[in-house]
Design a protein around this motif. Structure first.
Motif, PDB file in Angstrom:
ATOM      1  N   VAL A   1       4.099   1.532   2.973  1.00  0.00           N
ATOM      2  CA  VAL A   1       5.307   2.340   2.831  1.00  0.00           C
ATOM      3  C   VAL A   1       5.579   3.202   4.051  1.00  0.00           C
ATOM      4  O   VAL A   1       6.651   3.799   4.166  1.00  0.00           O
ATOM      5  CB  VAL A   1       5.241   3.216   1.568  1.00  0.00           C
ATOM      6  N   SER A   2       4.623   3.291   4.970  1.00  0.00           N
ATOM      7  CA  SER A   2       4.837   4.043   6.205  1.00  0.00           C
ATOM      8  C   SER A   2       3.924   3.493   7.288  1.00  0.00           C
ATOM      9  O   SER A   2       2.945   2.789   7.002  1.00  0.00           O
ATOM     10  CB  SER A   2       4.560   5.542   6.001  1.00  0.00           C
ATOM     11  N   GLU A   3       4.243   3.824   8.523  1.00  0.00           N
ATOM     12  CA  GLU A   3       3.395   3.405   9.644  1.00  0.00           C
ATOM     13  C   GLU A   3       1.985   3.962   9.504  1.00  0.00           C
ATOM     14  O   GLU A   3       0.996   3.287   9.794  1.00  0.00           O
ATOM     15  CB  GLU A   3       4.014   3.868  10.969  1.00  0.00           C
ATOM     16  N   THR A   4       1.888   5.203   9.050  1.00  0.00           N
ATOM     17  CA  THR A   4       0.587   5.840   8.908  1.00  0.00           C
ATOM     18  C   THR A   4      -0.268   5.134   7.866  1.00  0.00           C
ATOM     19  O   THR A   4      -1.469   4.919   8.066  1.00  0.00           O
ATOM     20  CB  THR A   4       0.754   7.317   8.533  1.00  0.00           C
ATOM     21  N   VAL A   5       0.335   4.766   6.748  1.00  0.00           N
ATOM     22  CA  VAL A   5      -0.404   4.046   5.710  1.00  0.00           C
ATOM     23  C   VAL A   5      -0.873   2.691   6.240  1.00  0.00           C
ATOM     24  O   VAL A   5      -2.015   2.283   6.015  1.00  0.00           O
ATOM     25  CB  VAL A   5       0.461   3.885   4.452  1.00  0.00           C
ATOM     26  N   ALA A   6      -0.024   1.999   6.975  1.00  0.00           N
ATOM     27  CA  ALA A   6      -0.412   0.713   7.548  1.00  0.00           C
ATOM     28  C   ALA A   6      -1.580   0.879   8.518  1.00  0.00           C
ATOM     29  O   ALA A   6      -2.558   0.124   8.480  1.00  0.00           O
ATOM     30  CB  ALA A   6       0.777   0.076   8.264  1.00  0.00           C
ATOM     31  N   GLU A   7      -1.496   1.879   9.387  1.00  0.00           N
ATOM     32  CA  GLU A   7      -2.565   2.097  10.361  1.00  0.00           C
ATOM     33  C   GLU A   7      -3.879   2.452   9.678  1.00  0.00           C
ATOM     34  O   GLU A   7      -4.949   2.001  10.097  1.00  0.00           O
ATOM     35  CB  GLU A   7      -2.154   3.211  11.325  1.00  0.00           C
ATOM     36  N   ARG A   8      -3.796   3.270   8.612  1.00  0.00           N
ATOM     37  CA  ARG A   8      -5.017   3.663   7.929  1.00  0.00           C
ATOM     38  C   ARG A   8      -5.706   2.463   7.290  1.00  0.00           C
ATOM     39  O   ARG A   8      -6.916   2.269   7.453  1.00  0.00           O
ATOM     40  CB  ARG A   8      -4.696   4.711   6.857  1.00  0.00           C
ATOM     41  N   HIS A   9      -4.974   1.634   6.588  1.00  0.00           N
ATOM     42  CA  HIS A   9      -5.588   0.501   5.905  1.00  0.00           C
ATOM     43  C   HIS A   9      -5.963  -0.607   6.877  1.00  0.00           C
ATOM     44  O   HIS A   9      -7.034  -1.205   6.759  1.00  0.00           O
ATOM     45  CB  HIS A   9      -4.660  -0.024   4.818  1.00  0.00           C
ATOM     46  N   ALA A  10      -5.103  -0.889   7.839  1.00  0.00           N
ATOM     47  CA  ALA A  10      -5.412  -1.961   8.788  1.00  0.00           C
ATOM     48  C   ALA A  10      -6.609  -1.597   9.653  1.00  0.00           C
ATOM     49  O   ALA A  10      -7.381  -2.470  10.054  1.00  0.00           O
ATOM     50  CB  ALA A  10      -4.202  -2.250   9.668  1.00  0.00           C
ATOM     51  N   GLY A  11      -6.786  -0.309   9.928  1.00  0.00           N
ATOM     52  CA  GLY A  11      -7.856   0.104  10.822  1.00  0.00           C
ATOM     53  C   GLY A  11      -9.097   0.600  10.136  1.00  0.00           C
ATOM     54  O   GLY A  11     -10.001   1.124  10.778  1.00  0.00           O
TER      55      GLY A  11
ATOM     56  N   HIS B   1       0.857  -1.187   0.000  1.00  0.00           N
ATOM     57  CA  HIS B   1       0.000   0.000   0.000  1.00  0.00           C
ATOM     58  C   HIS B   1       0.894   1.237   0.000  1.00  0.00           C
ATOM     59  O   HIS B   1       1.681   1.444   0.919  1.00  0.00           O
ATOM     60  CB  HIS B   1      -0.917  -0.002   1.223  1.00  0.00           C
ATOM     61  N   HIS B   2       0.743   2.052  -1.039  1.00  0.00           N
ATOM     62  CA  HIS B   2       1.610   3.213  -1.224  1.00  0.00           C
ATOM     63  C   HIS B   2       0.979   4.520  -0.782  1.00  0.00           C
ATOM     64  O   HIS B   2       1.663   5.537  -0.674  1.00  0.00           O
ATOM     65  CB  HIS B   2       2.018   3.347  -2.694  1.00  0.00           C
ATOM     66  N   ASN B   3      -0.319   4.537  -0.562  1.00  0.00           N
ATOM     67  CA  ASN B   3      -0.973   5.786  -0.152  1.00  0.00           C
ATOM     68  C   ASN B   3      -2.085   5.489   0.836  1.00  0.00           C
ATOM     69  O   ASN B   3      -2.317   4.328   1.201  1.00  0.00           O
ATOM     70  CB  ASN B   3      -1.492   6.557  -1.377  1.00  0.00           C
ATOM     71  N   LEU B   4      -2.776   6.539   1.247  1.00  0.00           N
ATOM     72  CA  LEU B   4      -3.775   6.393   2.301  1.00  0.00           C
ATOM     73  C   LEU B   4      -5.123   5.905   1.797  1.00  0.00           C
ATOM     74  O   LEU B   4      -6.033   5.660   2.587  1.00  0.00           O
ATOM     75  CB  LEU B   4      -3.956   7.740   3.016  1.00  0.00           C
ATOM     76  N   GLY B   5      -5.278   5.784   0.488  1.00  0.00           N
ATOM     77  CA  GLY B   5      -6.541   5.298  -0.065  1.00  0.00           C
ATOM     78  C   GLY B   5      -7.610   6.344  -0.189  1.00  0.00           C
ATOM     79  O   GLY B   5      -8.752   6.028  -0.535  1.00  0.00           O
ATOM     80  N   ASP B   6      -7.262   7.612   0.059  1.00  0.00           N
ATOM     81  CA  ASP B   6      -8.272   8.668   0.032  1.00  0.00           C
ATOM     82  C   ASP B   6      -8.878   8.870  -1.353  1.00  0.00           C
ATOM     83  O   ASP B   6     -10.004   9.348  -1.479  1.00  0.00           O
ATOM     84  CB  ASP B   6      -7.662   9.992   0.508  1.00  0.00           C
ATOM     85  N   ASN B   7      -8.125   8.551  -2.397  1.00  0.00           N
ATOM     86  CA  ASN B   7      -8.610   8.763  -3.757  1.00  0.00           C
ATOM     87  C   ASN B   7      -9.173   7.504  -4.400  1.00  0.00           C
ATOM     88  O   ASN B   7      -9.499   7.510  -5.589  1.00  0.00           O
ATOM     89  CB  ASN B   7      -7.465   9.316  -4.634  1.00  0.00           C
ATOM     90  N   SER B   8      -9.274   6.438  -3.631  1.00  0.00           N
ATOM     91  CA  SER B   8      -9.811   5.184  -4.166  1.00  0.00           C
ATOM     92  C   SER B   8     -11.314   5.112  -3.958  1.00  0.00           C
ATOM     93  O   SER B   8     -11.851   5.627  -2.975  1.00  0.00           O
ATOM     94  CB  SER B   8      -9.147   3.982  -3.486  1.00  0.00           C
ATOM     95  N   HIS B   9     -11.994   4.453  -4.876  1.00  0.00           N
ATOM     96  CA  HIS B   9     -13.449   4.294  -4.766  1.00  0.00           C
ATOM     97  C   HIS B   9     -13.764   3.378  -3.574  1.00  0.00           C
ATOM     98  O   HIS B   9     -13.070   2.374  -3.352  1.00  0.00           O
ATOM     99  CB  HIS B   9     -14.004   3.687  -6.054  1.00  0.00           C
ATOM    100  N   PRO B  10     -14.807   3.691  -2.803  1.00  0.00           N
ATOM    101  CA  PRO B  10     -15.141   2.841  -1.648  1.00  0.00           C
ATOM    102  C   PRO B  10     -15.346   1.379  -2.002  1.00  0.00           C
ATOM    103  O   PRO B  10     -14.992   0.488  -1.215  1.00  0.00           O
ATOM    104  CB  PRO B  10     -16.441   3.476  -1.116  1.00  0.00           C
ATOM    105  N   ALA B  11     -15.895   1.107  -3.187  1.00  0.00           N
ATOM    106  CA  ALA B  11     -16.110  -0.285  -3.581  1.00  0.00           C
ATOM    107  C   ALA B  11     -14.778  -1.002  -3.799  1.00  0.00           C
ATOM    108  O   ALA B  11     -14.628  -2.189  -3.461  1.00  0.00           O
ATOM    109  CB  ALA B  11     -16.956  -0.340  -4.854  1.00  0.00           C
ATOM    110  N   VAL B  12     -13.802  -0.286  -4.351  1.00  0.00           N
ATOM    111  CA  VAL B  12     -12.474  -0.870  -4.553  1.00  0.00           C
ATOM    112  C   VAL B  12     -11.823  -1.152  -3.205  1.00  0.00           C
ATOM    113  O   VAL B  12     -11.229  -2.216  -2.994  1.00  0.00           O
ATOM    114  CB  VAL B  12     -11.598   0.059  -5.410  1.00  0.00           C
ATOM    115  N   LEU B  13     -11.938  -0.204  -2.276  1.00  0.00           N
ATOM    116  CA  LEU B  13     -11.360  -0.407  -0.954  1.00  0.00           C
ATOM    117  C   LEU B  13     -12.015  -1.580  -0.240  1.00  0.00           C
ATOM    118  O   LEU B  13     -11.349  -2.352   0.455  1.00  0.00           O
ATOM    119  CB  LEU B  13     -11.505   0.873  -0.126  1.00  0.00           C
TER     120      LEU B  13
END
Length: 389
Positions: free
Chosen positions: A142-152, A114-126
Motif C-alpha cells: 500500500v506504500s513504498e515504505t511497506v514494499a521496502e520493509r517486506h522486500a528487504g 501488504h497493508h502494514n509494516l509487519g511489526d505486529n506479526s509473529h516472526p514465524a508467520v513472517l
C-alpha cells in the motif's frame, strides 16, 4: 459469469477495519464483469458481513478452528473449486500463506497485498510468508515504505512489487461529512454532542485509531497540554477502541486537560467527528497507509502526523499538513499550535482534498487491482512466468 473475473478476498476477519471498508468501496465501483467474494479466517463479535451481503458479496468462513488453523488451506481450496474462483487476493501475511498454498493445489492465481509494516506479526508467520512469496502471481504493497520493509526483510529479496495506494470515495466522504452539520468546511462547526464551538481560533483536533502503544496517544496528550496553554478552548477527540482507553483518560486527567480531551471509545459513525474537527492529528510510531488520513483529507482537514514510514506517501509537508519526528512531543505541539489560524487551516485543508481526490480515490485503487487481476490471468493462460514488477 461468462468472460468475467471471479475474485475471492482472503481476510483475517470481517471486523470494522480499514481493509474491509476499502473492499466495500471497491465492490461498489467494480465493473460488472468482476465478481468479488470474501473468505475470512477469524470470526469477530463486530462484523461487516451484513454490509457485504447487502452488496451481493458472498461471505464464507474458511477456518472454523480459528485464524491459524492449517485446515484453512483445504477449506479455501474447496471454496475455490466450488465457486470456480479465478484470483485469490490475500491481505495479511498469514492469509497470504494460506491463499498461496490453496492456489498451488488448485492452480489459481494469487495476488498478495501488504497493508502494514509487519511489526505486529509473529516472526514465524513472517518467515512463512517470505518463503511462499514466489507463489504469488503479483505482490503489492500500500506504500513504498511497506514494499521496502517486506522486500528487504531478508537477503535475496525480489523486486516483483506493485505499489497500490488504498483509497476511499473521496467526493462522497466529503459530502457525507458536510451533510452532518450542513455548512461548508472552514466555518464554525458543531460538536458531535450538539454543542457549539466557542472560538474559531481554538481548534478542535481529531484522532481516530486503536488505543494501543504503537499509536502513542500519550505523546499526543502531552502535546495537547502544551497547545491548551496557548489556546485554552482547544479540544481533542480520541476516537477508537482498545485496552488503553482507561489509561488515556487517566493521563488526560493527570495533565490537567480532562476538560479538553474526549476519549470516546468505539464509534461506528465517525463522520460526525470529522464534521466537528478542524484538524486531524496522529502520533503513531508505525503505520502502513492509514485510511483515516485519507478520510481526514477528504473532509478537508489538515493533517499533523509523525514521520512514520507511510506518512510521506500521504501528507505533503507544509502543503496539506505537517510531518514531525516520532516521539517529539514539542514538535508535535508546535505543529498543532500553527493550526490556530483558521485561514491556514482552510488553505491546508483545500490542498489536502485536492491531493486525496487525485491520488487516493478508491476508483483508482479498484482500477489498478482490476488491471493486476487481468495481467495475472493472461500470464496464467499463456504459461508465462510472472513479470517482474
Amino acid at each position: 459469469m461468462s468472460g468475467g473475473i471471479r475474485v475471492c478476498h482472503v481476510l483475517n476477519a470481517l471486523g470494522d477495519g480499514g481493509v474491509q471498508n476499502l473492499l466495500l468501496n471497491m465492490v461498489e465501483r467494480s465493473e460488472s464483469n468482476v465478481e468479488h467474494s470474501i473468505s475470512y479466517l477469524n470470526e469477530l463479535e463486530t462484523s461487516l458481513e451484513p454490509a457485504f451481503r447487502a452488496k451481493g458479496v458472498e461471505v464464507t468462513d474458511a477456518s472454523p478452528g480459528g485464524q491459524f488453523d492449517p485446515r484453512a488451506v483445504g477449506a479455501l481450496a474447496r471454496h475455490v473449486r466450488k465457486r470456480d474462483v479465478d484470483v485469490l487476493h490475500a491481505h495479511l501475511p498469514w492469509q497470504q500463506v494460506v491463499a498461496r498454498l490453496a492456489g498451488l493445489v488448485t492452480d489459481t492465481a494469487v495476488v498478495s497485498t501488504h497493508h502494514n509494516l509487519g511489526d505486529n506479526s509473529h516472526p514465524a508467520v513472517l518467515a512463512a510468508e517470505r518463503a511462499t512469496r514466489l507463489l504469488d502471481a503479483a505482490t503489492a504493497a500500500v506504500s513504498e515504505t511497506v514494499a521496502e520493509r517486506h522486500a528487504g526483510r531478508w537477503v535475496g529479496a525480489d523486486d516483483r512489487w506493485r505499489v497500490v495506494h488504498n483509497g476511499i470515495d473521496v467526493p462522497g466522504f466529503r459530502e457525507e461529512v458536510r451533510s452532518r452539520d450542513g455548512i461548508e468546511a472552514g466555518q464554525k462547526r458543531a460538536t458531535p454532542d450538539g454543542g457549539a464551538e466557542s472560538d474559531s481560533s481554538a481548534p478542535t483536533f481529531l484522532h481516530v485509531g486503536r488505543y494501543i502503544p504503537g499509536k502513542s496517544q500519550r505523546d499526543l496528550l502531552h502535546a495537547m497540554a502544551s497547545v491548551v496553554e496557548e489556546a485554552p478552548g482547544a479540544h481533542l477527540y480520541l476516537v477508537g477502541w482498545g485496552d488503553l482507553e482507561a489509561d488515556l483518560r487517566a493521563a488526560a486527567d493527570r495533565l490537567g486537560i480532562a476538560d479538553n480531551v474526549s476519549v470516546t471509545g468505539y464509534q461506528s459513525d465517525v463522520e460526525d467527528y470529522y464534521a466537528a474537527a478542524d484538524a486531524f492529528v496522529s502520533s503513531s510510531l508505525s503505520e502502513g497507509f492509514p485510511i483515516t488520513y485519507i478520510e481526514a483529507m477528504a473532509a478537508e482537514l489538515p493533517v499533523v502526523s509523525t514521520a512514520f514510514g507511510g506518512a510521506a506517501d500521504i501528507v505533503a509537508d507544509g502543503e496539506t499538513g505537517f510531518v514531525v519526528p516520532t516521539r517529539d512531543r514539542a514538535a508535535l505541539a508546535d505543529a498543532m499550535a500553527r493550526l490556530t489560524d483558521p485561514e491556514e487551516r482552510a488553505e491546508l485543508g483545500r490542498a489536502g482534498y485536492e491531493r486525496a481526490e487525485e491520488l487516493f480515490d478508491v476508483a483508482r485503487t479498484e482500477a489498478e487491482y482490476r488491471e493486476i487481476y487481468r495481467e495475472c490471468l493472461d500470464e496464467s493462460a499463456t504459461g508465462a512466468p510472472p513479470t517482474p514488477r
